[in-house]
Design an enzyme around this catalytic site. Sequence first.
Site, short mmCIF file in Angstrom:
data_model
loop_
_atom_site.label_atom_id
_atom_site.label_comp_id
_atom_site.label_asym_id
_atom_site.label_seq_id
_atom_site.Cartn_x
_atom_site.Cartn_y
_atom_site.Cartn_z
N ASP A 337 0.86 -1.30 -0.02
CA ASP A 337 -0.01 -0.13 0.03
C ASP A 337 0.83 1.19 0.12
OD1 ASP A 337 -3.12 0.86 0.79
OD2 ASP A 337 -1.79 2.34 1.79
N GLU A 380 -4.82 2.41 -4.25
CA GLU A 380 -3.32 2.42 -4.21
C GLU A 380 -2.66 1.00 -3.24
OE1 GLU A 380 -4.84 4.73 -0.45
OE2 GLU A 380 -5.45 4.35 -2.44
#
Length: 463
Positions: A337, A380
Amino acid sequence: MNNTLNESVSLEDVLDTTPIPVICSDAVTGQVQYVNKAFTDLFGFHLNEMATIDSWFVKVGSTAKFYPNVIEPWMSTGHQGASTEFLNATFFCKWYSQKHISMRFSLIGNTRIWYLHDVTDYWVAEERLRARSVMLEMVAKSSALPDILDVIVKQIQKENPMSLCSVLLFDKTNQCLRLGSGPSLPDFYNDAIDGIKVGLNVGSCGTAAHINERVIVENISIHPYWENFTELAKQAGLAACWSDPILSSKGELLGTFAIYKQVPSAPTEKDFELIQFASNLASIAIENFRTQEALENMAYFDHLTGLANRGSFFQQCETVLKDAIEKKAPLSVIMMDVDNFKRVNDQFGHKAGDLVLQKLAQTSLSILRRQDLMSRIGGEEFAVLLPLTEHEEALVIAERLRVAVEQSAVVDGKHQPIHYTVSFGVASKAGASCFVDRLLNRADKALYKAKAAGKNCVLSLDR
């Protein structure tokens, strides 16, 4: 011949006015006694070049066995004063072009009068309809593109047996041409032209793709377009090459279609028609393939990064995990992430955020192995499947990824460098049984642990 219609008009005078090619031969000896003007115009042979009817059939027949196996048995069906049934045959003319003929003869006394109807145009139309139908059926069934292009190439070569053909596909990214089909060309030649750059003086095909126009090279050995490929063409026995750009319905370059000749040759109007027909068929096949490819990419790949999308990743995880359980093989996953991604979007804009995600994908793929599968799970967040990978090795790979990402950067529209980091969570298959959801859940929890620990680090619940 001694037969006449009256004192002033001979049978030869009458036959010379008919548009149907006619031969008269002796029924006993086979000696050719007469050929009319239409025959010479079609086949190129004059009377003094034809000794007997059987020797002529052997010379122009499509195979050596055609005369004894087909013509002779059919000739035995002729009866005095009557015409035979029509026989369809394929013959070569004096200049080696091919003609499709429907013929019959009448036996009058000791003379056979042969009538040869040229049905080449009809045959070509039927063959093209058949080839088009076969190709469209293959397109509908999503057959492999090389197989479809082979059908087109072989049809053109069937219409013109003295030709060798190829299809090259345009690679827009690398600005080169890739081999699509060339079943009758030598392998070494196909290998040599596979990947040639598009540009002027790059043979007929590279030039045609560059200028987006048909290129006719009648003699390869002396043409400037082939200066760097003359020896290659000579080794392959190629003396002429006519190349047509293959364009999409929107006019975009898809590739090239080439017709090669083994002797220096200039195309006729029918040749131009033939190459246009081939280019149109190839355009349909290639454009459809690319449309299907684009749809498949939308279904299985993330549009921004080109990585596997969430659905495709989970599907492949199930397959790989099942195989790992059956073979008792190790398997690990990494969850990733981007740290503070919202701040990147807020400070530099969403376009810059997209660049970060794309750069992350590129950097990661440069580190990962061929068997590894990386996916954009959403936003993301990314996941990596590591087949045949023990837990400690997975931690090492994750650390390599972390360092590579930390050292990378992207430049926004104002030429400002954007540095970013990523947090990692690692989990591995434990025991004989395991489920994808549980494995990813453990990696996800490890990822949140890494975030809580200060970000830009690799953590696992298993250590």
